[in-house]
Design an enzyme around this catalytic site. Structure first.
Site, short mmCIF file in Angstrom:
data_model
loop_
_atom_site.label_atom_id
_atom_site.label_comp_id
_atom_site.label_asym_id
_atom_site.label_seq_id
_atom_site.Cartn_x
_atom_site.Cartn_y
_atom_site.Cartn_z
N HIS A 141 1.07 -1.07 -0.07
CA HIS A 141 0.23 0.40 0.41
C HIS A 141 1.14 1.19 0.18
CE1 HIS A 141 0.67 -0.92 4.52
NE2 HIS A 141 1.15 0.85 4.09
N CYS A 142 2.23 1.13 -0.02
CA CYS A 142 3.19 2.88 0.50
C CYS A 142 3.45 2.48 -1.12
CB CYS A 142 3.90 2.10 1.38
SG CYS A 142 3.11 2.40 2.93
N ILE A 143 4.74 2.38 -1.40
CA ILE A 143 6.06 2.32 -2.13
C ILE A 143 4.98 2.22 -3.45
CG2 ILE A 143 8.22 1.53 -3.29
CD1 ILE A 143 9.03 0.32 -0.55
#
Length: 448
Positions: free
Chosen positions: A290-292
Site C-alpha cells: 500500500h506504500c511504495i
C-alpha cells in the site's frame, strides 16, 4: 518527559536530535481516556491493538460491517499470537468495534487510518480519506485530539481537517488539537514492532503537537516532533520515495549482474558490509503493497501542479511499473529457448501476495504478471496457500492450485516464497524462473 538521544548521520556529520526526539514516561491519567481509530485495515487494526492500556478505552470504527465481522471471527492477516491477543481483547471488552459514527463524539482522541491509493492514472485517490475526515469533523467536539496517519501529500491535514473544523467555529490549537503522524507499520516483519519504532508528529500548533505526542506515545517509546503537519506529511513520502528509488536501482543492478554472469544477492550483501554510506535492497519481480507503488505519485502529482519536475523519482516509478512486464517477457524467452510455443503453454506462479508471510494483494506484481501471461495466450495458474482465490483487474477469478506438481508445468515462476511452505515440487519443473533471486534449491533455475 525525558530526553531520548539519537544520532543521525546527515551529509557525513552526526547531529544530536535529543531536542525533538522525546520519550514519554508512563503516566496514569486522572480519568479513563477514550480513543477511536477510524478505519480497521492493515494499519488501523494494529494501531487499535497497540493503543490498548488499563487507562484507555479503545474503539475501532469502520464503515464496513463485513470487516467488523471478519475481525470478530479472527479472519485477519495477523500472526497467530496477535490473533489470539486480538480475540482476548475483544472478549474482555478492552477493544470495542463499531460502525456507528456517533462513537466519535465521545472520544478524547481520534486517529484516522484509512487507505490512500492512486487511481489507474496514478492520481491520488482521496475518496476514503475525504469521507472519513468529513465524518470526523461532523462529530468533533471541543477538547478532542485528532490525528491523521494516512499517507498523503503535504497540506492535506489542513485542507481536510483544520479548515473544516474552523468553519464549524472551532479554534485549532485551543478548542481542538490536530496533527499528522504518519503510520510506520511493517506487516509481517517482527523485527520492526511498533513499540520500538519512532513516530513522527507534526502539530498545527505546539500545543497540538504535545497533545498528539501523548496519544502516539501509547504505541511507541519515541516520538520525534517536527514543525508542522506538512513537514510530517512530506517525511512519510520521502521515506517511501527513498525505498522506491532504491528498489528500482536494485532491480537495475540485478539486470547488470545477470548480463555479467554474477549473483546480485551476493553482490548486494557484499556491498552491505560497508558500515556507512550504503543501504541496499534485494531485487524482485516488482514492488507491491500500500506504500511504495502509490505514495511517490502523491508528491509527483503535487509537484506537477506547481510546474516542477522530479526526473529521478519519475524514472524510478516507470522502472517499477515496467518490472512485471519483464517477468512476462522472460517467461516467453524461456519457452522459446525450449522450442515451446507460448500459446497454450502451462505456467504456474508460486506466491501472489506482494510480500512473504502476508495475505495482502494490494498492488502485488503477481496480478499484472498473471494478467500479462493470460493476455498472450498462456494457460496460467497460481499456487498460494495464503490466498485461496484472487480476482484480476479484468474480473477474471482464479483459484489457487491445491497441490501443484512440477512436471505438470512448462515454467514455474517463483514470485513470493512464504515461510513454512514447501516449494520442493518446483525442482521437478523443467524450467524455473526465480523472480525472488533467492531460491537456490533448484540448480537449473534462471533469474530475470
Amino acid at each position: 518527559m525525558t530526553e531520548h538521544p539519537l544520532a543521525l548521520a546527515v551529509n557525513g556529520r552526526e547531529r544530536l536530535l535529543a531536542d525533538r526526539l522525546i520519550a514519554f514516561e508512563p503516566r496514569l491519567p486522572e480519568r479513563t481516556e477514550s480513543v477511536v481509530v477510524v478505519g480497521l485495515g492493515y494499519v488501523g487494526l494494529p494501531t487499535a491493538c497497540a493503543l490498548q492500556s488499563p487507562t484507555a478505552r479503545v474503539i475501532g470504527f469502520d464503515i464496513s460491517e463485513d470487516r467488523l465481522q471478519a475481525i470478530k471471527a479472527g479472519e485477519v492477516d495477523m500472526p497467530e499470537l496477535e490473533r489470539r491477543a486480538l480475540a482476548a481483547s475483544l472478549a474482555a471488552g478492552d477493544l470495542q468495534l463499531s460502525c456507528d459514527p456517533s462513537v466519535l463524539a465521545g472520544a478524547d482522541a481520534v486517529i484516522v487510518c484509512v487507505p490512500t491509493p492512486v487511481d489507474t492514472a496514478h492520481q491520488p485517490d482521496l475518496t476514503a480519506l475525504r469521507a472519513a475526515c468529513e465524518t470526523v469533523v461532523s462529530f468533533a467536539r471541543r477538547g478532542q485530539t485528532i490525528i491523521l496517519t494516512s499517507t498523503t501529500f503535504a497540506g492535506t491535514t489542513r485542507q481536510l481537517l483544520v479548515e473544516p473544523l474552523e468553519q464549524r467555529g472551532m479554534r485549532v490549537g485551543t478548542d481542538v488539537h490536530v496533527a499528522f503522524s504518519p503510520e510506520r507499520i511493517d506487516p509481517g516483519n517482527f523485527d520492526h514492532v511498533q513499540r520500538e519504532t519512532p513516530r513522527v508528529v507534526g502539530g498545527v500548533t505546539p500545543r497540538c503537537a504535545d497533545r498528539a505526542a501523548e496519544v502516539v506515545s501509547r504505541m511507541t517509546d519515541s516520538v520525534y516532533l517536527v514543525s508542522s503537519p506538512e513537514a510530517a506529511e512530506l517525511t512519510k513520502l520521502y521515506e517511501n520515495i527513498f525505498r522506491a528509488v532504491n528498489l528500482a536501482l536494485a532491480n537495475e543492478m540485478a539486470d547488470a549482474c545477470s548480463a555479467l554472469g554474477l549473483d546480485p544477492i551476493e553482490v548486494t550483501i557484499a556491498a552491505g558490509t560497508k558500515p556507512y554510506g550504503f543501504l541496499g535492497s534485494f531485487p524482485g519481480p516488482g514492488v507491491g503493497g500500500h506504500c511504495i507503488p502509490c505514495d511517490p505519485y502523491y508528491l509527483l502529482w503535487q509537484l506537477r501542479r506547481e510546474g516542477i519536475s522530479a526526473p529521478l523519482i519519475e524514472q524510478a516509478m516507470r522502472s517499477i511499473d515496467q518490472r512485471p512486464g519483464q517477468v512476462v517477457q522472460r517467461v516467453v524467452e524461456m519457452l522459446a529457448d525450449a522450442g515451446i510455443d507460448h500459446s497454450g503453454a502451462r505456467v504456474v506462479v508460486a506466491g501472489v501476495s506482494y510480500k512473504a508471510g502476508v495475505r495482502d494483494l494490494r498492488e502485488s506484481p503477481a496480478l499484472p504478471i498473471l494478467a500479462g501471461l493470460r493476455r498472450i495466450g498462456i494457460d496460467v495458474h497460481y499456487f498460494d496457500p495464503l490466498l485461496s482465490e484472487i480476482t484480476l483487474a479484468d474480473g477474471t477469478r482464479m483459484v489457487s492450485e491445491p497441490a501443484p506438481r512440477g512436471r505438470d508445468w512448462d515454467v514455474t515462476v517463483l514470485h513470493t516464497l512464504h515461510p513454512g511452505v514447501d516449494y520442493g515440487w518446483a525442482r521437478n519443473c523443467p524450467r524455473v524462473l526465480d523472480a525472488t533471486y533467492q531460491f537456490d534449491a533448484v540448480p537449473h533455475r534462471r533469474v530475470l
